[in-house]
Scaffold this active site. Structure first.
Site, PDB file in Angstrom:
ATOM      1  N   GLY A 130     -16.494   2.919  -1.335  1.00  0.00           N
ATOM      2  CA  GLY A 130     -15.313   2.258  -1.901  1.00  0.00           C
ATOM      3  C   GLY A 130     -15.079   0.826  -1.446  1.00  0.00           C
ATOM      4  N   ASN A 170      -8.857  18.922  -9.081  1.00  0.00           N
ATOM      5  CA  ASN A 170      -8.009  18.610  -7.929  1.00  0.00           C
ATOM      6  C   ASN A 170      -7.557  19.905  -7.278  1.00  0.00           C
ATOM      7  OD1 ASN A 170      -6.575  16.615  -6.324  1.00  0.00           O
ATOM      8  ND2 ASN A 170      -4.701  17.542  -7.131  1.00  0.00           N
ATOM      9  N   ARG A 171      -7.396  19.864  -5.957  1.00  0.00           N
ATOM     10  CA  ARG A 171      -6.965  21.063  -5.234  1.00  0.00           C
ATOM     11  C   ARG A 171      -5.678  21.623  -5.829  1.00  0.00           C
ATOM     12  NH1 ARG A 171      -5.451  20.190   0.974  1.00  0.00           N
ATOM     13  NH2 ARG A 171      -4.054  18.713  -0.052  1.00  0.00           N
ATOM     14  N   LYS A 194       3.522   1.340  -3.323  1.00  0.00           N
ATOM     15  CA  LYS A 194       3.050   0.927  -4.655  1.00  0.00           C
ATOM     16  C   LYS A 194       3.918   1.513  -5.774  1.00  0.00           C
ATOM     17  CE  LYS A 194      -1.840   0.850  -3.362  1.00  0.00           C
ATOM     18  NZ  LYS A 194      -3.203   1.141  -3.799  1.00  0.00           N
ATOM     19  N   ASP A 245      -5.741  -2.599  -8.706  1.00  0.00           N
ATOM     20  CA  ASP A 245      -6.595  -1.480  -8.277  1.00  0.00           C
ATOM     21  C   ASP A 245      -7.487  -0.954  -9.403  1.00  0.00           C
ATOM     22  OD1 ASP A 245      -5.750  -1.273  -5.612  1.00  0.00           O
ATOM     23  OD2 ASP A 245      -4.010  -0.071  -6.171  1.00  0.00           O
ATOM     24  N   THR A 277       0.839  -1.188   0.000  1.00  0.00           N
ATOM     25  CA  THR A 277       0.000   0.000   0.000  1.00  0.00           C
ATOM     26  C   THR A 277       0.883   1.249   0.000  1.00  0.00           C
ATOM     27  OG1 THR A 277      -1.968   1.010   0.952  1.00  0.00           O
ATOM     28  CG2 THR A 277      -0.384   0.084   2.523  1.00  0.00           C
ATOM     29  N   GLY A 316      -4.410  12.307  -6.596  1.00  0.00           N
ATOM     30  CA  GLY A 316      -3.330  11.655  -5.850  1.00  0.00           C
ATOM     31  C   GLY A 316      -3.094  10.282  -6.478  1.00  0.00           C
ATOM     32  N   GLY A 317      -2.566   9.350  -5.710  1.00  0.00           N
ATOM     33  CA  GLY A 317      -2.276   8.021  -6.253  1.00  0.00           C
ATOM     34  C   GLY A 317      -3.520   7.360  -6.831  1.00  0.00           C
ATOM     35  N   ALA A 318      -4.586   7.329  -6.050  1.00  0.00           N
ATOM     36  CA  ALA A 318      -5.817   6.662  -6.501  1.00  0.00           C
ATOM     37  C   ALA A 318      -6.469   7.439  -7.639  1.00  0.00           C
ATOM     38  CB  ALA A 318      -6.781   6.514  -5.324  1.00  0.00           C
TER      39      ALA A 318
HETATM   40  P1  NAP Z   1      -3.262  10.669  -1.877  1.00  0.00           P
HETATM   41  O1  NAP Z   1      -2.310  10.200  -2.924  1.00  0.00           O
HETATM   42  O2  NAP Z   1      -2.736  11.189  -0.599  1.00  0.00           O
HETATM   43  O3  NAP Z   1      -4.198  11.790  -2.555  1.00  0.00           O
HETATM   44  C1  NAP Z   1      -5.106  12.539  -1.785  1.00  0.00           C
HETATM   45  C2  NAP Z   1      -6.019  13.327  -2.695  1.00  0.00           C
HETATM   46  O4  NAP Z   1      -6.952  14.051  -1.887  1.00  0.00           O
HETATM   47  C3  NAP Z   1      -5.298  14.379  -3.544  1.00  0.00           C
HETATM   48  O5  NAP Z   1      -6.012  14.556  -4.753  1.00  0.00           O
HETATM   49  C4  NAP Z   1      -5.408  15.603  -2.645  1.00  0.00           C
HETATM   50  O6  NAP Z   1      -5.287  16.830  -3.330  1.00  0.00           O
HETATM   51  C5  NAP Z   1      -6.807  15.451  -2.116  1.00  0.00           C
HETATM   52  N1  NAP Z   1      -7.008  16.188  -0.877  1.00  0.00           N
HETATM   53  C6  NAP Z   1      -6.495  15.869   0.345  1.00  0.00           C
HETATM   54  N2  NAP Z   1      -6.899  16.780   1.265  1.00  0.00           N
HETATM   55  C7  NAP Z   1      -7.671  17.686   0.604  1.00  0.00           C
HETATM   56  C8  NAP Z   1      -8.379  18.847   0.988  1.00  0.00           C
HETATM   57  N3  NAP Z   1      -8.387  19.266   2.260  1.00  0.00           N
HETATM   58  N4  NAP Z   1      -9.089  19.513   0.057  1.00  0.00           N
HETATM   59  C9  NAP Z   1      -9.102  19.097  -1.240  1.00  0.00           C
HETATM   60  N5  NAP Z   1      -8.447  17.997  -1.678  1.00  0.00           N
HETATM   61  C10 NAP Z   1      -7.726  17.306  -0.761  1.00  0.00           C
HETATM   62  O7  NAP Z   1      -4.273   9.494  -1.472  1.00  0.00           O
HETATM   63  P2  NAP Z   1      -4.826   8.314  -2.387  1.00  0.00           P
HETATM   64  O8  NAP Z   1      -4.056   7.092  -2.139  1.00  0.00           O
HETATM   65  O9  NAP Z   1      -4.970   8.830  -3.780  1.00  0.00           O
HETATM   66  O10 NAP Z   1      -6.271   8.072  -1.752  1.00  0.00           O
HETATM   67  C11 NAP Z   1      -7.325   9.000  -1.954  1.00  0.00           C
HETATM   68  C12 NAP Z   1      -8.607   8.467  -1.321  1.00  0.00           C
HETATM   69  O11 NAP Z   1      -9.009   7.259  -1.968  1.00  0.00           O
HETATM   70  C13 NAP Z   1      -8.456   8.144   0.165  1.00  0.00           C
HETATM   71  O12 NAP Z   1      -9.635   8.519   0.817  1.00  0.00           O
HETATM   72  C14 NAP Z   1      -8.317   6.624   0.175  1.00  0.00           C
HETATM   73  O13 NAP Z   1      -8.799   6.071   1.374  1.00  0.00           O
HETATM   74  C15 NAP Z   1      -9.194   6.228  -1.004  1.00  0.00           C
HETATM   75  N6  NAP Z   1      -8.800   4.949  -1.612  1.00  0.00           N
HETATM   76  C16 NAP Z   1      -9.701   3.936  -1.575  1.00  0.00           C
HETATM   77  C17 NAP Z   1      -9.379   2.724  -2.145  1.00  0.00           C
HETATM   78  C18 NAP Z   1     -10.381   1.605  -2.108  1.00  0.00           C
HETATM   79  O14 NAP Z   1     -10.019   0.452  -2.339  1.00  0.00           O
HETATM   80  N7  NAP Z   1     -11.630   1.886  -1.839  1.00  0.00           N
HETATM   81  C19 NAP Z   1      -8.145   2.542  -2.768  1.00  0.00           C
HETATM   82  C20 NAP Z   1      -7.244   3.615  -2.799  1.00  0.00           C
HETATM   83  C21 NAP Z   1      -7.593   4.818  -2.206  1.00  0.00           C
HETATM   84  P3  NAP Z   1      -3.822  17.482  -3.555  1.00  0.00           P
HETATM   85  O15 NAP Z   1      -3.267  16.799  -4.759  1.00  0.00           O
HETATM   86  O16 NAP Z   1      -4.120  18.910  -3.771  1.00  0.00           O
HETATM   87  O17 NAP Z   1      -3.013  17.228  -2.305  1.00  0.00           O
END
Ligand code: NAP
Length: 276
Positions: free
Chosen positions: A240, A151-152, A47, A102, A43, A129-131
């Site tokens: 999710g 995206n922010r 990844k 994924d 994770t 972000g990553g997802a």
């Molecule tokens: P990540 O790489 O840390 O990316 C976070 C994302 O959220 C970025 O686009 C970030 O924007 C945005 N963000 C964070 N805080 C914010 C705020 N206060 N206002 C506006 N945007 C904000 O995380 P990730 O791995 O991509 O995961 C993202 C979400 O998907 C998480 O909630 C995770 O739990 C979920 N997820 C679920 C699964 C599943 O199997 N269901 C799998 C993977 C991920 P910036 O780019 O501007 O920082």
């Protein structure tokens, strides 16, 4: 969910969690290989790092630029690489094979939980972000009719849009909110994880009433503010959990070569995540 699947199939395996520092990931993979592990899940942030650490990359990992599943393989008597789980005796030489489950899991969850077919659909994707990045590339590959990216940090969606333009130039990508209704909104931001979080979109720029389906990658809480408002507005909604389930089921199949017992895995996941 994996231990439930292992028990259901009567395998003599265990699925365990290990906390590994990013700077020790390479050693951890080598250690698991030396101990003849069947495979690994990785994770964040591993990844992306593992892309440069595995011996072989499956097309899925190459396509999405991330490895969430590793299968260890060994050469059989005739020099063919086979999953360790298929071999009675494991010879000396073992290799690591990286996969990504994924992206397919998202499409499967959209299809099964929301009845959304991406081909020809209009989609608003929140987060890069990553997802979010993996989701954007996968959604574009499914030939949507238009993909809106928000995206922010704008530079990240610009980079994702440039990647899509290079790989699927025929897919129209718009940076910003749609001015018309869309078929699907996906939240791939982490906004909604905390109970006090606001919406992950700007309601002044796009009203949640302007979509017929909403997918939130967040599964805990089970219903985010976004999902609640969308449900109240009459949209089809899903969290999710399905995505988590399907990426795990596919990983299980990669390791075992057997069909994943989905109902068993879903039940175990729900019990573990929601305690019911
Ligand atoms: P990540 O790489 O840390 O990316 C976070 C994302 O959220 C970025 O686009 C970030 O924007 C945005 N963000 C964070 N805080 C914010 C705020 N206060 N206002 C506006 N945007 C904000 O995380 P990730 O791995 O991509 O995961 C993202 C979400 O998907 C998480 O909630 C995770 O739990 C979920 N997820 C679920 C699964 C599943 O199997 N269901 C799998 C993977 C991920 P910036 O780019 O501007 O920082």
């Amino acid at each position: 969910m994996h231990n439930a699947a292992i028990a259901a199939l009567g395998l003599d395996w265990r699925y365990l969690a290990f906390e590994v520092r990013p700077e020790q990931l390479s050693q951890a993979i080598a250690g698991a290989m030396a101990m003849k592990f069947v495979g690994l899940n990785l994770t964040v942030p591993h990844k992306l790092l593992a892309m440069d650490m595995v011996d072989v990359l499956d097309a899925s990992a190459r396509a999405w630029g991330a490895v969430n599943t590793i299968r260890f393989e060994a050469e059989d008597g005739s020099g063919h690489w086979r999953p360790i789980s298929e071999l009675d005796e494991i010879p000396g030489r073992v290799r690591s094979h990286g996969f990504n489950t994924d992206a397919d899991a998202l499409v499967q969850a959209l299809s099964e939980d929301l009845k959304v077919k991406l081909a020809g659909a209009t989609v608003l994707l929140l987060g890069a972000g990553g997802a979010g990045r993996t989701a954007a590339l996968k959604i574009a590959s499914e030939r949507v009719s238009k993909l809106f990216l928000v995206n922010r940090t704008r530079s990240k969606v610009e980079a994702v849009a440039a990647e899509i333009k290079r790989l699927w130039p025929e897919v129209p990508v718009v940076l910003g909110y749609p001015d018309k209704p869309v078929d699907l909104v996906i939240n791939a931001t982490s906004v909604g994880l905390k109970p006090e979080d606001a919406l992950p979109l700007d309601p002044g720029a796009f009203s949640i009433t302007k979509t017929s389906a909403v997918y939130d990658m967040i599964y805990r809480p089970a219903e985010t503010l976004l999902l609640r408002q969308a449900r109240e507005a009459g949209a089809r909604v899903a969290n999710g959990l399905g995505m988590l389930l399907f990426q795990g089921a596919r990983a299980f199949e990669i390791w075992s070569g057997r069909a994943a017992p989905l109902p068993v895995m879903r039940r175990a996941l729900e019990r573990n995540v929601y305690g019911n």
